[in-house]
Scaffold this motif. Structure first.
Motif, PDB file in Angstrom:
ATOM      1  N   ASP A 498       0.855  -1.185   0.000  1.00 13.29           N
ATOM      2  CA  ASP A 498       0.000   0.000   0.000  1.00 13.29           C
ATOM      3  C   ASP A 498       0.898   1.245   0.000  1.00 13.29           C
ATOM      4  N   TYR A 499       0.372   2.316  -0.562  1.00 13.09           N
ATOM      5  CA  TYR A 499       1.179   3.545  -0.642  1.00 13.09           C
ATOM      6  C   TYR A 499       0.278   4.743  -0.895  1.00 13.09           C
ATOM      7  N   ASP A 500       0.831   5.894  -0.631  1.00 15.72           N
ATOM      8  CA  ASP A 500       0.221   7.174  -1.004  1.00 15.72           C
ATOM      9  C   ASP A 500       1.179   7.905  -1.938  1.00 15.72           C
ATOM     10  N   VAL A 501       0.617   8.730  -2.835  1.00 19.85           N
ATOM     11  CA  VAL A 501       1.419   9.552  -3.747  1.00 19.85           C
ATOM     12  C   VAL A 501       1.066  11.017  -3.499  1.00 19.85           C
ATOM     13  N   ASP A 502       2.094  11.822  -3.344  1.00 29.89           N
ATOM     14  CA  ASP A 502       1.899  13.258  -3.122  1.00 29.89           C
ATOM     15  C   ASP A 502       2.707  14.002  -4.188  1.00 29.89           C
ATOM     16  N   ILE A 503       2.038  14.808  -5.000  1.00 32.96           N
ATOM     17  CA  ILE A 503       2.714  15.571  -6.071  1.00 32.96           C
ATOM     18  C   ILE A 503       2.582  17.065  -5.756  1.00 32.96           C
ATOM     19  N   THR A 504       3.719  17.718  -5.662  1.00 30.81           N
ATOM     20  CA  THR A 504       3.733  19.157  -5.338  1.00 30.81           C
ATOM     21  C   THR A 504       4.544  19.918  -6.382  1.00 30.81           C
ATOM     22  N   GLY A 505       4.302  21.207  -6.456  1.00 31.53           N
ATOM     23  CA  GLY A 505       5.061  22.088  -7.361  1.00 31.53           C
ATOM     24  C   GLY A 505       4.708  23.533  -7.057  1.00 31.53           C
ATOM     25  N   GLU A 506       5.665  24.443  -7.267  1.00 27.69           N
ATOM     26  CA  GLU A 506       5.425  25.833  -6.887  1.00 27.69           C
ATOM     27  C   GLU A 506       4.421  26.528  -7.806  1.00 27.69           C
ATOM     28  N   ASP A 507       4.206  25.938  -8.981  1.00 26.28           N
ATOM     29  CA  ASP A 507       3.288  26.570  -9.925  1.00 26.28           C
ATOM     30  C   ASP A 507       1.861  26.011  -9.827  1.00 26.28           C
ATOM     31  N   ILE A 508       1.669  24.998  -9.008  1.00 31.02           N
ATOM     32  CA  ILE A 508       0.322  24.429  -8.851  1.00 31.02           C
ATOM     33  C   ILE A 508      -0.534  25.409  -8.066  1.00 31.02           C
ATOM     34  N   ILE A 509      -1.676  25.741  -8.646  1.00 35.80           N
ATOM     35  CA  ILE A 509      -2.549  26.711  -7.970  1.00 35.80           C
ATOM     36  C   ILE A 509      -3.762  26.028  -7.336  1.00 35.80           C
ATOM     37  N   TYR A 510      -4.147  24.895  -7.869  1.00 39.05           N
ATOM     38  CA  TYR A 510      -5.309  24.212  -7.287  1.00 39.05           C
ATOM     39  C   TYR A 510      -5.309  22.765  -7.761  1.00 39.05           C
ATOM     40  N   GLN A 511      -5.211  21.842  -6.772  1.00 33.61           N
ATOM     41  CA  GLN A 511      -5.230  20.409  -7.051  1.00 33.61           C
ATOM     42  C   GLN A 511      -4.271  20.079  -8.209  1.00 33.61           C
ATOM     43  N   ASN A 512      -4.805  19.786  -9.443  1.00 31.24           N
ATOM     44  CA  ASN A 512      -3.962  19.353 -10.556  1.00 31.24           C
ATOM     45  C   ASN A 512      -3.784  20.447 -11.627  1.00 31.24           C
ATOM     46  N   ILE A 513      -4.053  21.662 -11.268  1.00 28.14           N
ATOM     47  CA  ILE A 513      -3.939  22.766 -12.232  1.00 28.14           C
ATOM     48  C   ILE A 513      -2.727  23.615 -11.864  1.00 28.14           C
ATOM     49  N   PHE A 514      -1.918  23.960 -12.896  1.00 26.68           N
ATOM     50  CA  PHE A 514      -0.754  24.811 -12.635  1.00 26.68           C
ATOM     51  C   PHE A 514      -0.694  25.897 -13.706  1.00 26.68           C
ATOM     52  N   LEU A 515      -0.061  27.006 -13.336  1.00 30.76           N
ATOM     53  CA  LEU A 515       0.057  28.159 -14.225  1.00 30.76           C
ATOM     54  C   LEU A 515       1.323  28.053 -15.075  1.00 30.76           C
ATOM     55  N   MET A 516       1.162  28.439 -16.344  1.00 29.19           N
ATOM     56  CA  MET A 516       2.308  28.429 -17.253  1.00 29.19           C
ATOM     57  C   MET A 516       2.525  29.854 -17.778  1.00 29.19           C
ATOM     58  N   GLU A 517       3.770  30.259 -17.694  1.00 32.84           N
ATOM     59  CA  GLU A 517       4.124  31.599 -18.181  1.00 32.84           C
ATOM     60  C   GLU A 517       4.724  31.481 -19.591  1.00 32.84           C
ATOM     61  N   GLU A 518       4.588  32.554 -20.334  1.00 42.41           N
ATOM     62  CA  GLU A 518       4.957  32.508 -21.756  1.00 42.41           C
ATOM     63  C   GLU A 518       6.453  32.295 -21.972  1.00 42.41           C
ATOM     64  N   ASP A 519       7.280  32.892 -21.121  1.00 35.12           N
ATOM     65  CA  ASP A 519       8.723  32.789 -21.331  1.00 35.12           C
ATOM     66  C   ASP A 519       9.406  31.776 -20.418  1.00 35.12           C
ATOM     67  N   LYS A 520       8.610  30.871 -19.790  1.00 34.74           N
ATOM     68  CA  LYS A 520       9.194  29.885 -18.884  1.00 34.74           C
ATOM     69  C   LYS A 520       9.209  28.523 -19.569  1.00 34.74           C
ATOM     70  N   ASP A 521      10.403  27.909 -19.591  1.00 34.24           N
ATOM     71  CA  ASP A 521      10.560  26.660 -20.334  1.00 34.24           C
ATOM     72  C   ASP A 521      10.495  25.398 -19.448  1.00 34.24           C
ATOM     73  N   ASP A 522      10.776  25.510 -18.175  1.00 29.93           N
ATOM     74  CA  ASP A 522      10.794  24.326 -17.285  1.00 29.93           C
ATOM     75  C   ASP A 522       9.844  24.531 -16.097  1.00 29.93           C
ATOM     76  N   TYR A 523       9.078  23.445 -15.801  1.00 27.87           N
ATOM     77  CA  TYR A 523       8.209  23.446 -14.613  1.00 27.87           C
ATOM     78  C   TYR A 523       8.540  22.193 -13.795  1.00 27.87           C
ATOM     79  N   LEU A 524       8.902  22.397 -12.528  1.00 29.40           N
ATOM     80  CA  LEU A 524       9.358  21.303 -11.669  1.00 29.40           C
ATOM     81  C   LEU A 524       8.230  20.843 -10.730  1.00 29.40           C
ATOM     82  N   PHE A 525       8.017  19.556 -10.740  1.00 26.67           N
ATOM     83  CA  PHE A 525       7.060  18.921  -9.809  1.00 26.67           C
ATOM     84  C   PHE A 525       7.816  17.854  -9.003  1.00 26.67           C
ATOM     85  N   ASN A 526       7.470  17.733  -7.748  1.00 27.32           N
ATOM     86  CA  ASN A 526       8.049  16.695  -6.880  1.00 27.32           C
ATOM     87  C   ASN A 526       7.018  15.573  -6.666  1.00 27.32           C
ATOM     88  N   VAL A 527       7.376  14.367  -7.064  1.00 23.43           N
ATOM     89  CA  VAL A 527       6.502  13.191  -6.894  1.00 23.43           C
ATOM     90  C   VAL A 527       7.054  12.376  -5.708  1.00 23.43           C
TER      91      VAL A 527
END
Length: 625
Positions: A498-527
């Protein structure tokens, strides 16, 4: 030819007349076929008891038996001649005594082996204790009973034998003893004294023996378990033993101390002998008290035994037949049936009747077919799979399902609760449900007494102590405290995957939605994978990306998938990078109607985390800032 009497028929008549004439004035003699009757003069108020007794002492040794009777108001001494009898020597008494000691010793061994056995049936321990706690007290009761008869007879110059003990097989080893009265009883006083001496003597020994037996039953309780099923005997207490058992503690049915059983036999013998029938001890007493009217008491006793024998206890029917055909219903009169009892002997006679009522039980033994049994019913599954921080709970109900065909045996029982684990890296706790509240108890808990069809509910909680405790088999044992019956339940507790999975990132604004900026090429998520079960490998891979200009890489492998090995109770994290690429190719695993695009959605992607027994999928949506 008699040893001391005169020779010749005429000489015998003269001898009888002259001997009687020494003690009483005579005036007429009648000669019958087997008896000579001499009429005597007795004045009103004259005491003839002592003179007649002296006459008896002179004539009986010469094989002449005088009877004092009434013939229409005249006093008559009738004399019968008896033949010289040869009696068995004392050697017979001694041989029967030693044989009975041997058979009662075997019976005592049987009772002790059934009570507190050590070793085999005929172990020295069982033999010695059986002899000390059963043979000795039982033979003492019987011996004192018969010797009391013997010495009482001797005190009245009545020829009597020493006791003859009668051997028998277990469980008693004897059916009692008797003395042989070898001449007629002289008068009512000696009849009362001889008749009542045995029961009183035996009773005076049976009382302390029973007290000792009750005490020993408390300080030396039975250790031999009952068989789980069979035939159970209930030795019913007469009134006197019930009274003693109220004063001193007494165990349950089936836990008779052998000494108490010897005392019980003593009361049974006393009660049987005091029944007012025939020439039993009680027959002697009522014949001395009531004279000729004693026959009605004898008839009543026989009728009572037959009625109770047919209605409740068949043993009394057998005893009634024994009296009818061997002992006889009527009691012969004493040689002097005129002398009245003094007040002291009347009181003793009434006391003997009271002893009969307090030592006799109409149903001394009852039996029942019985079965001790119980069930263990589980509420949950016997196999439970838990995580390392969970507890396996097994709730079980113990129900006394014993049975008996007689209500005197309630088949009550107590139960020991024990258990064992195949893996000691697990912790266990035992609880008892009381008044709707769970109370913790120790292993080896002894339940309260459960009557037939009663039940209790208990709970066993099992929890792993270490992260490496993968599984344990638990044997739950419930042992009857009365018998050697044991019931078991096998249960198993496993640590599941049994296990749990927790995914976080500084650009996540709500649950599984994250913001993308026009001039940003990399988005980091921690699984992060949190392992709540056994050690496992977790495969993390990308399922799809809806925009060919973007792709996913994992920081620990720099590839589009990775694998994490996570120990039980620990966590591992990998970085997941969403990166813009010039010539990316769209990867779409879902059908188009499952992707609900909106104008501001830049990219959608899905990842999968797969363990040994479960797969989790996650979808993320990148929207314009």
């Amino acid at each position: 030819m008699m040893a001391y009497g005169p020779e010749g028929y005429r000489d015998e008549i003269d001898f009888i007349q002259s001997t009687i004439g020494k003690y009483f004035p005579t005036y007429k003699t009648q000669v019958e076929y087997d008896m000579v009757s001499v009429y005597i003069n007795v004045y009103r108020g004259e005491d003839i008891e002592d003179r007649f007794d002296e006459l008896r002492k002179e004539m009986v040794p010469k094989n002449y038996i005088p009877y004092l009777r009434d013939d229409n108001g005249e006093y008559v001494i009738s004399v019968k001649k008896t033949e010289q009898k040869n009696y068995r020597s004392v050697k017979t008494n001694i041989v029967m005594l030693f044989i009975t000691i041997a058979t009662t010793l075997i019976a005592g061994t049987f009772w002790w082996h059934s009570y507190r056995p050590v070793g085999g049936f005929f172990s020295l321990h069982n033999i010695l204790n059986g002899g000390l706690f059963f043979t000795l007290p039982l033979m003492t009761i019987l011996g004192v009973h018969e010797l009391s008869h013997y010495f009482s007879a001797k005190s009245h110059n009545i020829h009597a034998s020493l006791p003859f003990f009668i051997p028998a097989p277990p469980p008693l080893g004897t059916i009692g003893a008797f003395i042989s009265i070898r001449e007629p009883i002289p008068d009512k006083k000696s009849l009362m004294d001889v008749g009542v001496a045995g029961p009183i003597g035996g009773l005076l020994v049976a009382i302390p023996v029973s007290i000792i037996g009750l005490y020993l039953g408390d300080v030396m309780p039975a250790t031999a378990p009952l068989s789980p099923q069979g035939m159970l005997w209930d030795f019913r207490f007469p009134a006197i033993l019930r009274f003693l058992s109220f004063i001193l503690p007494f165990g349950e049915v089936g836990s008779f101390h052998p000494t108490l059983f010897a005392g019980w036999v003593g009361f049974l013998v006393t009660g049987l002998n005091l029944l007012p029938a025939g020439q039993l001890d009680g027959g002697h007493v009522v014949r001395a008290l009531l004279g000729e009217k004693a026959k009605y008491a004898s008839y009543a006793a026989i009728i009572f035994l037959i009625a109770v024998g047919l209605w409740q206890y068949i043993g009394w029917l057998v005893f009634a037949l024994f009296i009818l055909f061997l002992v006889g219903v009527k009691h012969p009169p004493p040689l002097n049936d005129f002398t009245k009892l003094d007040n002291k002997r009347k009181i003793i006679g009434v006391a003997a009747v009271i002893i009969l009522f307090i030592s006799f039980h109409p149903v001394p033994i009852e039996q029942a077919e019985y079965r001790f049994d119980y069930t263990i019913d589980m509420e949950e599954s016997t196999v439970q799979n838990i995580t390392i921080n969970d507890t396996a709970v097994y709730t079980f109900k113990i129900t006394n399902t014993g049975s008996s065909d007689n209500d005197i045996f309630d088949i009550s029982d107590e139960y020991h609760i024990t258990y064992s684990l195949s893996n000691n890296t697990w912790r266990t706790d035992l609880y008892l449900l009381q008044n709707q509240t769970w109370t913790q108890v120790e292993e080896g808990y002894l339940t309260n007494t459960l009557k037939r069809n009663d039940n209790i509910t208990m709970r066993l909680e099992v929890e792993p102590l270490t992260v490496n405790a993968t599984s344990t088999d638990i044997q739950l044992r419930v042992d009857s405290n009365t018998t050697n019956l044991r019931r078991t339940k096998e249960v198993t507790a496993n640590i599941r995957f049994d296990y749990d999975v927790d995914i976080t990132g500084e650009d996540i604004i709500y649950q599984n939605i994250f913001l993308m900026e026009e001039d940003k090429d990399d988005y980091l998520f921690n699984v992060t994978v949190n392992n709540k079960g056994r050690i496992d490998d977790y495969s993390i891979q990308t399922l799809y990306i809806t925009n060919e200009s973007w792709n996913i890489y994992y920081t620990d492998s720099q590839t589009k998938n990775t694998t994490l090995t996570v120990l039980p109770g620990e966590s591992e994290t990998t970085g997941m990078i969403l990166r813009r690429e010039e010539n990316g190719q769209e990867i779409e695993l879902y059908s188009s109607n499952q992707i609900h695009s909106t104008d501001n959605v830049v990219v959608r992607f899905g990842i999968q985390v797969q363990g040994s027994d479960r797969t989790e999928t996650f979808e993320f949506v990148g929207v314009k800032a």
